[in-house]
Scaffold this motif. Structure first.
Motif, mmCIF file in Angstrom:
data_model
loop_
_atom_site.group_PDB
_atom_site.id
_atom_site.type_symbol
_atom_site.label_atom_id
_atom_site.label_comp_id
_atom_site.label_asym_id
_atom_site.label_seq_id
_atom_site.Cartn_x
_atom_site.Cartn_y
_atom_site.Cartn_z
ATOM 1 N N ASP A 8 112.838 15.092 50.680
ATOM 2 C CA ASP A 8 112.843 16.014 49.547
ATOM 3 C C ASP A 8 114.224 16.636 49.326
ATOM 4 N N SER A 9 114.887 17.039 50.400
ATOM 5 C CA SER A 9 116.198 17.673 50.244
ATOM 6 C C SER A 9 117.246 16.679 49.767
ATOM 7 N N ARG A 10 117.057 15.437 50.089
ATOM 8 C CA ARG A 10 118.019 14.415 49.670
ATOM 9 C C ARG A 10 117.837 14.009 48.207
ATOM 10 N N TYR A 11 116.602 13.933 47.757
ATOM 11 C CA TYR A 11 116.341 13.380 46.431
ATOM 12 C C TYR A 11 115.869 14.391 45.393
ATOM 13 N N LYS A 12 115.552 15.591 45.805
ATOM 14 C CA LYS A 12 115.096 16.602 44.849
ATOM 15 C C LYS A 12 116.143 17.703 44.734
ATOM 16 N N MET A 13 116.697 17.859 43.563
ATOM 17 C CA MET A 13 117.747 18.847 43.350
ATOM 18 C C MET A 13 117.225 20.282 43.503
#
Length: 54
Positions: A8-13
């Motif tokens: 989530d932290s990698r792909y969700k701004m």
């Protein structure tokens, strides 16, 4: 939880983590570090015992 947080932290701004979840992750990572350190030390000791000294 760790995998979800990473993805989530990698792909969700707009990724946000609650303080309690963060504390739980910190504790889990610390425990994992202890386990890995112990296993590695055991393996290194076992390998060292089987290596002849020249």
């Amino acid at each position: 939880m760790l995998r979800r947080g990473y993805v989530d932290s990698r792909y969700k701004m707009d990724y946000v983590i609650a303080e309690e979840e963060l504390k739980e992750l910190i504790n889990k990572v610390a425990k994992m570090q202890e386990i890995v350190r112990s296993l590695c030390e055991e393996k290194i000791d076992a390998l060292g015992a089987n290596i002849p000294i020249q």
